[in-house]
Design a protein around this motif. Structure first.
Motif, PDB file in Angstrom:
ATOM      1  N   ASN A 145      25.885  -1.865  47.094  1.00 31.27           N
ATOM      2  CA  ASN A 145      26.137  -2.405  45.659  1.00 31.27           C
ATOM      3  C   ASN A 145      26.109  -1.048  44.700  1.00 31.27           C
ATOM      4  O   ASN A 145      25.577  -0.215  44.785  1.00 31.27           O
ATOM      5  CB  ASN A 145      25.530  -2.852  45.589  1.00 31.27           C
ATOM      6  N   LYS A 146      26.723  -1.031  43.751  1.00 29.76           N
ATOM      7  CA  LYS A 146      26.880   0.283  42.221  1.00 29.76           C
ATOM      8  C   LYS A 146      25.157   0.429  42.597  1.00 29.76           C
ATOM      9  O   LYS A 146      24.408  -0.250  41.916  1.00 29.76           O
ATOM     10  CB  LYS A 146      26.903  -0.612  41.209  1.00 29.76           C
ATOM     11  N   GLY A 147      25.116   2.635  43.015  1.00 33.65           N
ATOM     12  CA  GLY A 147      23.950   3.022  42.574  1.00 33.65           C
ATOM     13  C   GLY A 147      22.822   3.262  43.351  1.00 33.65           C
ATOM     14  O   GLY A 147      22.422   3.360  43.415  1.00 33.65           O
ATOM     15  N   ASP A 148      23.992   2.367  44.494  1.00 35.47           N
ATOM     16  CA  ASP A 148      23.118   2.271  45.699  1.00 35.47           C
ATOM     17  C   ASP A 148      23.342   3.426  46.399  1.00 35.47           C
ATOM     18  O   ASP A 148      24.623   4.582  46.037  1.00 35.47           O
ATOM     19  CB  ASP A 148      22.349   0.896  46.898  1.00 35.47           C
ATOM     20  N   VAL A 149      22.379   4.101  47.379  1.00 32.41           N
ATOM     21  CA  VAL A 149      22.477   5.223  48.000  1.00 32.41           C
ATOM     22  C   VAL A 149      22.340   5.546  49.664  1.00 32.41           C
ATOM     23  O   VAL A 149      21.230   4.470  49.483  1.00 32.41           O
ATOM     24  CB  VAL A 149      21.730   6.481  46.984  1.00 32.41           C
ATOM     25  N   PHE A 150      23.213   6.003  49.719  1.00 36.05           N
ATOM     26  CA  PHE A 150      22.561   6.047  51.595  1.00 36.05           C
ATOM     27  C   PHE A 150      22.947   7.974  51.658  1.00 36.05           C
ATOM     28  O   PHE A 150      23.972   8.267  51.451  1.00 36.05           O
ATOM     29  CB  PHE A 150      23.945   4.831  52.378  1.00 36.05           C
ATOM     30  N   VAL A 151      22.023   7.940  53.226  1.00 33.27           N
ATOM     31  CA  VAL A 151      22.185   9.374  53.918  1.00 33.27           C
ATOM     32  C   VAL A 151      23.180   9.059  55.049  1.00 33.27           C
ATOM     33  O   VAL A 151      22.270   7.828  56.138  1.00 33.27           O
ATOM     34  CB  VAL A 151      21.150  10.335  53.617  1.00 33.27           C
ATOM     35  N   PHE A 152      23.831  10.190  55.211  1.00 36.48           N
ATOM     36  CA  PHE A 152      24.562   9.941  56.413  1.00 36.48           C
ATOM     37  C   PHE A 152      23.784  11.462  57.409  1.00 36.48           C
ATOM     38  O   PHE A 152      24.228  12.626  56.553  1.00 36.48           O
ATOM     39  CB  PHE A 152      26.142   9.952  57.030  1.00 36.48           C
ATOM     40  N   PRO A 153      23.800  11.570  58.262  1.00 36.19           N
ATOM     41  CA  PRO A 153      22.439  13.084  59.249  1.00 36.19           C
ATOM     42  C   PRO A 153      24.182  13.867  59.158  1.00 36.19           C
ATOM     43  O   PRO A 153      25.098  13.633  60.002  1.00 36.19           O
ATOM     44  CB  PRO A 153      21.583  12.388  59.917  1.00 36.19           C
ATOM     45  N   GLN A 154      23.462  14.487  59.057  1.00 31.58           N
ATOM     46  CA  GLN A 154      24.659  15.402  59.955  1.00 31.58           C
ATOM     47  C   GLN A 154      25.068  15.739  61.567  1.00 31.58           C
ATOM     48  O   GLN A 154      24.003  15.464  62.422  1.00 31.58           O
ATOM     49  CB  GLN A 154      24.298  17.500  59.812  1.00 31.58           C
ATOM     50  N   GLY A 155      26.659  15.353  61.460  1.00 27.11           N
ATOM     51  CA  GLY A 155      26.743  15.700  62.772  1.00 27.11           C
ATOM     52  C   GLY A 155      27.344  14.314  63.358  1.00 27.11           C
ATOM     53  O   GLY A 155      27.854  13.770  64.704  1.00 27.11           O
ATOM     54  N   LEU A 156      26.324  13.104  62.739  1.00 27.62           N
ATOM     55  CA  LEU A 156      26.579  11.290  63.376  1.00 27.62           C
ATOM     56  C   LEU A 156      27.645  10.871  63.201  1.00 27.62           C
ATOM     57  O   LEU A 156      28.363  11.453  61.538  1.00 27.62           O
ATOM     58  CB  LEU A 156      25.448  10.866  62.945  1.00 27.62           C
ATOM     59  N   ILE A 157      28.204  10.042  64.056  1.00 25.48           N
ATOM     60  CA  ILE A 157      29.743   9.367  63.607  1.00 25.48           C
ATOM     61  C   ILE A 157      29.066   8.516  62.471  1.00 25.48           C
ATOM     62  O   ILE A 157      28.115   7.691  62.819  1.00 25.48           O
ATOM     63  CB  ILE A 157      29.267   8.665  64.989  1.00 25.48           C
ATOM     64  N   HIS A 158      29.848   8.627  61.257  1.00 27.17           N
ATOM     65  CA  HIS A 158      29.161   7.253  60.568  1.00 27.17           C
ATOM     66  C   HIS A 158      30.555   6.574  59.919  1.00 27.17           C
ATOM     67  O   HIS A 158      31.964   7.141  60.050  1.00 27.17           O
ATOM     68  CB  HIS A 158      28.294   7.963  59.329  1.00 27.17           C
ATOM     69  N   PHE A 159      30.874   5.465  59.140  1.00 27.25           N
ATOM     70  CA  PHE A 159      31.289   4.963  58.719  1.00 27.25           C
ATOM     71  C   PHE A 159      31.284   3.892  57.361  1.00 27.25           C
ATOM     72  O   PHE A 159      29.864   3.984  56.440  1.00 27.25           O
ATOM     73  CB  PHE A 159      32.153   4.053  59.491  1.00 27.25           C
ATOM     74  N   GLN A 160      32.578   3.711  56.204  1.00 23.02           N
ATOM     75  CA  GLN A 160      31.849   2.848  55.079  1.00 23.02           C
ATOM     76  C   GLN A 160      33.037   1.747  54.576  1.00 23.02           C
ATOM     77  O   GLN A 160      34.557   2.280  55.363  1.00 23.02           O
ATOM     78  CB  GLN A 160      32.163   3.745  53.582  1.00 23.02           C
ATOM     79  N   PHE A 161      32.874   1.125  54.887  1.00 19.69           N
ATOM     80  CA  PHE A 161      33.512  -0.726  54.885  1.00 19.69           C
ATOM     81  C   PHE A 161      33.833  -1.145  53.228  1.00 19.69           C
ATOM     82  O   PHE A 161      33.157  -1.649  53.050  1.00 19.69           O
ATOM     83  CB  PHE A 161      34.065  -1.339  55.794  1.00 19.69           C
TER      84      PHE A 161
END
Length: 225
Positions: A145-161
């Motif tokens: 939600n608003k203000g939340d933070v998430f990290v996607f490590p280098q090279g790994l498959i990721h998405f946002q919906f």
């Protein structure tokens, strides 16, 4: 003999260190503003003459304040990237930035950044995000939600919906490379030019070749522009 062995060990450790920490190179000077007009081809961008550098080389006016049009996107998202080509002062600094706009039910489909880790912050709205590890492919996912933070490590498959049906979402992402690159999985597998053999893909996905032919005939949109 001992001296030779020590030398070989030192060389091995130096090579191992360079591989282990492979990323954008470390700075050897205050800055290296990209000279986009240089005909010289190097791994990165050639430095502009420091005597010709000015504050505008490190400045991009009102570039991320306006939402992008997501209504014409088949996936319902638009990525606005600031890299060294957009902001020459980023050259050799090992960082870039992106604004991502999501329509209701819009997504930034599964993709990877081969040269960068990504840290994403939600500015407005809600996102369901996740990444998948290398084999055995475990999914790590969260609702942000608003203000939340998430990290996607280098090279790994990721998405946002964006799971909300009536509200758009906006996020900002920082990436640990001046040119992170992007490989959108569906585009790469089914939309490559020339196409990957349908025999190869039918075997890989355990489906009929007709299914692969249908997928390859689709228009695979690039939302990273």
């Amino acid at each position: 003999m001992a001296t030779a062995s020590f030398f070989l060990l030192a060389v091995f450790l130096a090579l191992a260190s360079s591989i282990a920490f492979s990323s954008d190179p470390s700075l050897l000077q205050d800055f290296c503003v990209a000279d986009k007009l240089s005909p010289v081809k190097v791994n990165g961008l050639v430095c502009k003459d420091p005597m010709e550098v000015n504050a505008d080389d490190f400045f991009k006016q009102a570039y991320l304040d306006k939402p992008r049009d997501t209504t014409k996107s088949m996936v319902g998202s638009a990525v606005t990237l600031i890299n060294a080509m957009e902001l020459p002062g980023l050259n050799t600094l090992g960082i870039s930035l992106a604004r991502i706009d999501y329509a209701p039910f819009g997504e930034n489909p599964p993709h990877t950044h081969p040269r960068a880790t990504e840290i994403l912050t939600v500015l407005e709205g809600t996102l369901y995000v996740g990444f998948v590890t290398s084999n055995p492919n475990k999914l790590f996912a969260k609702v942000l939600n608003k203000g939340d933070v998430f990290v996607f490590p280098q090279g790994l498959i990721h998405f946002q919906f964006n799971p909300i049906h009536d509200k758009p979402t906006v996020a900002i992402a920082a990436l640990s490379s001046q040119n992170p690159g992007v490989i959108t999985i569906a585009n790469a597998v089914f939309g490559s030019k020339p196409p990957i053999s349908d025999d190869v893909l039918a075997k890989a996905f355990q489906v009929e070749k007709g299914t692969i032919d249908w997928l390859q005939a689709q228009f695979w949109e690039n939302n990273h522009k």
